[in-house]
Design a protein around this motif. Structure first.
Motif, PDB file in Angstrom:
ATOM      1  N   PHE A  27       0.701 -13.850   4.324  1.00 22.53           N
ATOM      2  CA  PHE A  27      -0.373 -12.866   4.225  1.00 22.53           C
ATOM      3  C   PHE A  27      -0.212 -12.021   2.961  1.00 22.53           C
ATOM      4  O   PHE A  27      -1.169 -11.793   2.217  1.00 22.53           O
ATOM      5  N   VAL A  28       1.021 -11.543   2.718  1.00 22.79           N
ATOM      6  CA  VAL A  28       1.271 -10.700   1.542  1.00 22.79           C
ATOM      7  C   VAL A  28       1.024 -11.490   0.259  1.00 22.79           C
ATOM      8  O   VAL A  28       0.428 -10.972  -0.693  1.00 22.79           O
ATOM      9  N   GLU A  29       1.449 -12.750   0.232  1.00 26.34           N
ATOM     10  CA  GLU A  29       1.236 -13.559  -0.965  1.00 26.34           C
ATOM     11  C   GLU A  29      -0.257 -13.772  -1.228  1.00 26.34           C
ATOM     12  O   GLU A  29      -0.702 -13.764  -2.379  1.00 26.34           O
ATOM     13  N   LYS A  30      -1.042 -13.937  -0.185  1.00 30.62           N
ATOM     14  CA  LYS A  30      -2.468 -14.169  -0.340  1.00 30.62           C
ATOM     15  C   LYS A  30      -3.204 -12.928  -0.817  1.00 30.62           C
ATOM     16  O   LYS A  30      -4.070 -12.996  -1.695  1.00 30.62           O
ATOM     17  N   HIS A  31      -2.850 -11.772  -0.266  1.00 30.04           N
ATOM     18  CA  HIS A  31      -3.619 -10.559  -0.524  1.00 30.04           C
ATOM     19  C   HIS A  31      -2.968  -9.625  -1.547  1.00 30.04           C
ATOM     20  O   HIS A  31      -3.647  -8.732  -2.076  1.00 30.04           O
TER      21      HIS A  31
ATOM     22  N   ALA B 127       7.269  -3.149   0.548  1.00 31.90           N
ATOM     23  CA  ALA B 127       7.051  -1.782   0.071  1.00 31.90           C
ATOM     24  C   ALA B 127       6.038  -1.740  -1.065  1.00 31.90           C
ATOM     25  O   ALA B 127       5.156  -0.873  -1.096  1.00 31.90           O
ATOM     26  N   THR B 128       6.154  -2.659  -2.017  1.00 31.59           N
ATOM     27  CA  THR B 128       5.228  -2.650  -3.145  1.00 31.59           C
ATOM     28  C   THR B 128       3.844  -3.129  -2.728  1.00 31.59           C
ATOM     29  O   THR B 128       2.834  -2.659  -3.247  1.00 31.59           O
ATOM     30  N   ALA B 129       3.781  -4.054  -1.772  1.00 32.39           N
ATOM     31  CA  ALA B 129       2.479  -4.448  -1.232  1.00 32.39           C
ATOM     32  C   ALA B 129       1.794  -3.247  -0.588  1.00 32.39           C
ATOM     33  O   ALA B 129       0.568  -3.091  -0.673  1.00 32.39           O
TER      34      ALA B 129
END
Length: 316
Positions: free
Chosen positions: A71-75, A84-86
């Motif tokens: 999810f983080v990689e996609k968005h 934290a940076t996301a």
């Protein structure tokens, strides 16, 4: 879910959760409470705000579950290395136009090359108001010095092109959370051009006056070393084996104190990068990125090994 109001969906949440295993002993009441909480949380996360203020959650990419990592990689592809940076991007997304996010995050994204694109985007499109370097030991609830943090105030406003400056406070030298809080209230405030940060290498956020200083990059290169993801399996101290057996290589680490010769106790089951360790890396489906073979530019060369934390202890 996104077309209906959450008031309409509360009963459906309760029914869905009840179907997941509510028994006859009053668990349905607990299910109703859970449904209410889920609906309220979803409603809050769909809103937009004038101010978002939080200490974000910290979780490196390698420790994230597959669903979260994907999810983080996609968005949040620019900030995916740490949750934290996301969350810095997510908090800004929760702001309505002109809103402000005040967040406590790790300091490393302000200078690591991994986050260059994220920094450039924020420096170009978001107004930076305050950067406060808190350093280690900033939390009363976390013992030790494991988290090196900064406090940032960013606003969802296009930065002015006329030399916009942000305020900076350095509380790293203060040793306790109480002392750091005092520095934030009473310490010396400096001001720095937001646009000028883009001129530094990798658009690093620099809070020191470098006008008269030469950059170390003029004389040296720095290379990080291998990250194994399972050091107890592939790493040893040299005295644990009768000698440097086939497939094993010497591996130098950093030191806790400056000394002429240090960090020379480790060996690693490298197998020229093509054995069991390579299979282990492949099984992680890219979770180590290129970190599993870093540092090769420095092999068999003379140099200085410097620990990048605390007081920067070094060894040959």
């Amino acid at each position: 879910l996104f077309a209906a109001s959450f008031d309409e969906l509360r009963d459906l949440f309760a029914q869905a959760l009840a179907a997941e295993g509510a028994d006859e002993d009053g668990a349905l009441a607990d299910v109703g409470v859970a449904a209410e909480g889920i609906a309220t949380a979803a409603e809050l996360l769909m809103g937009s705000y004038h101010l978002v203020c939080t200490n974000v959650p910290y979780l490196k990419r390698g420790n994230q579950a597959n669903v979260l990592r994907d999810f983080v990689e996609k968005h949040h592809s620019r900030s995916k290395s740490d949750l934290a940076t996301a969350f810095v991007e997510r908090c800004l997304a929760l702001c309505r136009g002109g809103g402000t996010a005040a967040v406590v995050t790790p300091q490393n994204w302000l200078f690591l090359g991994t986050y260059r694109k994220m920094r450039e985007d924020l420096l170009r499109h978001v107004r930076w108001d305050v950067v406060a370097r808190l350093g280690p030991g900033a939390f009363t609830a976390i013992s030790g010095e494991v988290v090196n943090v900064a406090e940032l105030v960013l606003s969802d406003v296009a930065p002015a092109e006329d030399g916009r400056e942000f305020a900076a406070i350095d509380a790293q030298a203060a040793r306790t959370p109480e002392d750091k809080a005092r520095v934030l209230h009473e310490g010396h405030v400096t001001f720095h051009s937001q646009a000028a940060q883009l001129d530094y290498p990798d658009s690093r956020v620099v809070l020191d006056d470098l006008q008269e200083a030469e950059r170390l990059g003029k004389y040296a290169d720095g290379y990080a070393g291998i990250l194994s993801g399972d050091y107890p399996r592939f790493g040893r101290s040299f005295w644990e084996l009768p000698g440097l057996l086939a497939g094993w290589s010497y591996q130098q680490s950093t030191t806790d104190a400056t000394t002429p010769f240090g960090g020379m106790a480790s060996i690693f089951h490298w197998e020229n990068g093509a054995g069991a360790f390579a299979l282990h890396v492949a099984s992680l489906n890219g979770r180590l990125g290129g970190a599993w073979r870093r540092g090769q530019h420095a092999w068999r060369k003379r140099g200085v090994a410097i620990s990048s934390m605390q007081n920067l202890p070094a060894t040959l």
